[in-house]
Motif scaffolding. Structure first.
Motif, PDB file in Angstrom:
ATOM      1  N   PHE A  69      -5.574  41.088  -5.708  1.00  0.00           N
ATOM      2  CA  PHE A  69      -4.637  40.152  -6.999  1.00  0.00           C
ATOM      3  C   PHE A  69      -3.500  39.605  -6.761  1.00  0.00           C
ATOM      4  CE2 PHE A  69      -9.175  41.220  -8.947  1.00  0.00           C
ATOM      5  CZ  PHE A  69      -9.509  40.277  -9.253  1.00  0.00           C
ATOM      6  N   VAL A  70      -2.903  40.498  -5.890  1.00  0.00           N
ATOM      7  CA  VAL A  70      -1.296  40.268  -5.842  1.00  0.00           C
ATOM      8  C   VAL A  70      -0.931  39.433  -4.261  1.00  0.00           C
ATOM      9  CG1 VAL A  70       0.659  41.734  -5.581  1.00  0.00           C
ATOM     10  CG2 VAL A  70      -0.819  42.664  -7.302  1.00  0.00           C
ATOM     11  N   TYR A  71      -1.639  39.617  -4.075  1.00  0.00           N
ATOM     12  CA  TYR A  71      -1.694  39.007  -2.648  1.00  0.00           C
ATOM     13  C   TYR A  71      -2.056  37.241  -3.156  1.00  0.00           C
ATOM     14  CZ  TYR A  71      -2.611  37.601   1.802  1.00  0.00           C
ATOM     15  OH  TYR A  71      -2.918  37.172   3.628  1.00  0.00           O
ATOM     16  N   VAL A  72      -3.088  37.209  -3.417  1.00  0.00           N
ATOM     17  CA  VAL A  72      -3.520  35.813  -3.440  1.00  0.00           C
ATOM     18  C   VAL A  72      -2.495  35.519  -4.678  1.00  0.00           C
ATOM     19  CG1 VAL A  72      -5.591  34.387  -5.212  1.00  0.00           C
ATOM     20  CG2 VAL A  72      -6.053  36.690  -4.017  1.00  0.00           C
ATOM     21  N   ARG A  73      -1.640  36.357  -5.135  1.00  0.00           N
ATOM     22  CA  ARG A  73      -0.526  35.115  -6.014  1.00  0.00           C
ATOM     23  C   ARG A  73       0.196  34.798  -5.173  1.00  0.00           C
ATOM     24  NH1 ARG A  73       0.739  35.345 -11.965  1.00  0.00           N
ATOM     25  NH2 ARG A  73       3.000  34.486 -11.770  1.00  0.00           N
ATOM     26  N   LEU A  74       0.889  36.250  -4.801  1.00  0.00           N
ATOM     27  CA  LEU A  74       1.829  35.587  -3.578  1.00  0.00           C
ATOM     28  C   LEU A  74       1.010  34.685  -2.422  1.00  0.00           C
ATOM     29  CD1 LEU A  74       2.796  39.709  -3.025  1.00  0.00           C
ATOM     30  CD2 LEU A  74       4.660  37.900  -3.925  1.00  0.00           C
ATOM     31  N   MET A  75      -0.057  34.212  -2.061  1.00  0.00           N
ATOM     32  CA  MET A  75       0.078  33.327  -0.918  1.00  0.00           C
ATOM     33  C   MET A  75      -0.295  32.294  -1.380  1.00  0.00           C
ATOM     34  SD  MET A  75      -0.345  35.442   1.440  1.00  0.00           S
ATOM     35  CE  MET A  75      -0.780  33.071   2.813  1.00  0.00           C
ATOM     36  N   ASN A  76      -0.492  32.289  -2.970  1.00  0.00           N
ATOM     37  CA  ASN A  76      -0.521  30.226  -3.335  1.00  0.00           C
ATOM     38  C   ASN A  76       1.308  30.050  -3.501  1.00  0.00           C
ATOM     39  OD1 ASN A  76      -3.607  29.876  -3.963  1.00  0.00           O
ATOM     40  ND2 ASN A  76      -3.673  31.432  -6.102  1.00  0.00           N
ATOM     41  N   LYS A  77       1.626  30.824  -4.205  1.00  0.00           N
ATOM     42  CA  LYS A  77       3.623  30.845  -4.148  1.00  0.00           C
ATOM     43  C   LYS A  77       3.481  30.434  -3.053  1.00  0.00           C
ATOM     44  CE  LYS A  77       4.888  33.029  -7.828  1.00  0.00           C
ATOM     45  NZ  LYS A  77       5.842  34.533  -8.342  1.00  0.00           N
ATOM     46  N   LEU A  78       2.848  31.282  -1.818  1.00  0.00           N
ATOM     47  CA  LEU A  78       3.921  31.141  -0.292  1.00  0.00           C
ATOM     48  C   LEU A  78       3.342  29.533   0.293  1.00  0.00           C
ATOM     49  CD1 LEU A  78       5.246  32.485   1.674  1.00  0.00           C
ATOM     50  CD2 LEU A  78       2.972  33.600   2.963  1.00  0.00           C
ATOM     51  N   ASP A  79       1.839  29.210  -0.406  1.00  0.00           N
ATOM     52  CA  ASP A  79       1.592  27.413   0.167  1.00  0.00           C
ATOM     53  C   ASP A  79       2.264  26.460  -0.725  1.00  0.00           C
ATOM     54  OD1 ASP A  79      -0.243  29.061   1.529  1.00  0.00           O
ATOM     55  OD2 ASP A  79      -1.960  28.617   0.458  1.00  0.00           O
ATOM     56  N   LYS A  80       2.442  26.984  -1.860  1.00  0.00           N
ATOM     57  CA  LYS A  80       2.974  26.165  -2.722  1.00  0.00           C
ATOM     58  C   LYS A  80       4.590  25.486  -1.934  1.00  0.00           C
ATOM     59  CE  LYS A  80       1.046  26.122  -6.551  1.00  0.00           C
ATOM     60  NZ  LYS A  80       0.861  26.223  -7.983  1.00  0.00           N
ATOM     61  N   LYS A  81       5.233  26.925  -1.586  1.00  0.00           N
ATOM     62  CA  LYS A  81       6.337  27.147  -0.162  1.00  0.00           C
ATOM     63  C   LYS A  81       6.125  26.199   0.799  1.00  0.00           C
ATOM     64  CE  LYS A  81      10.033  29.646   0.723  1.00  0.00           C
ATOM     65  NZ  LYS A  81      10.458  31.715   0.986  1.00  0.00           N
ATOM     66  N   TYR A  82       5.319  26.321   1.718  1.00  0.00           N
ATOM     67  CA  TYR A  82       5.419  25.826   2.626  1.00  0.00           C
ATOM     68  C   TYR A  82       4.446  24.319   2.982  1.00  0.00           C
ATOM     69  CZ  TYR A  82       8.075  29.909   4.347  1.00  0.00           C
ATOM     70  OH  TYR A  82       8.891  30.756   4.875  1.00  0.00           O
ATOM     71  N   GLY A  83       4.103  24.139   1.400  1.00  0.00           N
ATOM     72  CA  GLY A  83       3.010  22.961   1.315  1.00  0.00           C
ATOM     73  C   GLY A  83       1.846  22.654   2.208  1.00  0.00           C
ATOM     74  N   TYR A  84       1.278  24.193   2.064  1.00  0.00           N
ATOM     75  CA  TYR A  84      -0.561  24.795   2.538  1.00  0.00           C
ATOM     76  C   TYR A  84      -1.194  24.566   1.095  1.00  0.00           C
ATOM     77  CZ  TYR A  84       2.404  25.485   7.508  1.00  0.00           C
ATOM     78  OH  TYR A  84       2.979  25.320   8.415  1.00  0.00           O
ATOM     79  N   ASN A  85      -0.675  24.178   0.806  1.00  0.00           N
ATOM     80  CA  ASN A  85      -1.972  24.136  -1.198  1.00  0.00           C
ATOM     81  C   ASN A  85      -2.433  22.843  -0.686  1.00  0.00           C
ATOM     82  OD1 ASN A  85       0.229  22.918  -1.168  1.00  0.00           O
ATOM     83  ND2 ASN A  85       0.177  23.380  -3.745  1.00  0.00           N
ATOM     84  N   GLU A  86      -3.710  22.619  -0.973  1.00  0.00           N
ATOM     85  CA  GLU A  86      -4.684  21.762  -0.614  1.00  0.00           C
ATOM     86  C   GLU A  86      -5.968  21.663  -1.970  1.00  0.00           C
ATOM     87  OE1 GLU A  86      -5.491  20.534   2.905  1.00  0.00           O
ATOM     88  OE2 GLU A  86      -3.723  20.896   3.830  1.00  0.00           O
TER      89      GLU A  86
END
Length: 86
Positions: A69-86
């Motif tokens: 769950f921590v990894y999912v949260r970190l990856m969601n933040k990372l995706d937003k930071k680099y513009g990969y959230n879709e």
């Protein structure tokens, strides 16, 4: 195109850093608390069981699920930071 490559490289570098940190935590909990520090932890009881035994049987699994769950949260933040959230 070069800017896109730099962004992707930075993204994966940060991703691997997160993976390394989280897997190190899991290793320390599962191997350290369950095997190496078992004798020291056995003086403490949790739910009627010695704490070293509990970590070896249950604790490392619980920690692993929490780390997912921590990894999912970190990856969601990372995706937003680099513009990969879709």
């Amino acid at each position: 195109m070069l800017e896109k490559q730099k962004k992707a490289t930075a993204y994966w570098k940060e991703n691997v850093r997160y993976l390394f940190i989280l897997l190190t935590i899991w290793f320390l909990v599962s191997y350290g608390a369950g095997i190496l520090f078992k004798e020291a932890l056995d003086g403490i009881r949790l739910g009627g069981f010695k704490l070293g035994f509990w970590f070896a049987q249950q604790g490392s699994i619980y920690v692993f699920v929490i780390l997912i769950f921590v990894y999912v949260r970190l990856m969601n933040k990372l995706d937003k930071k680099y513009g990969y959230n879709e």
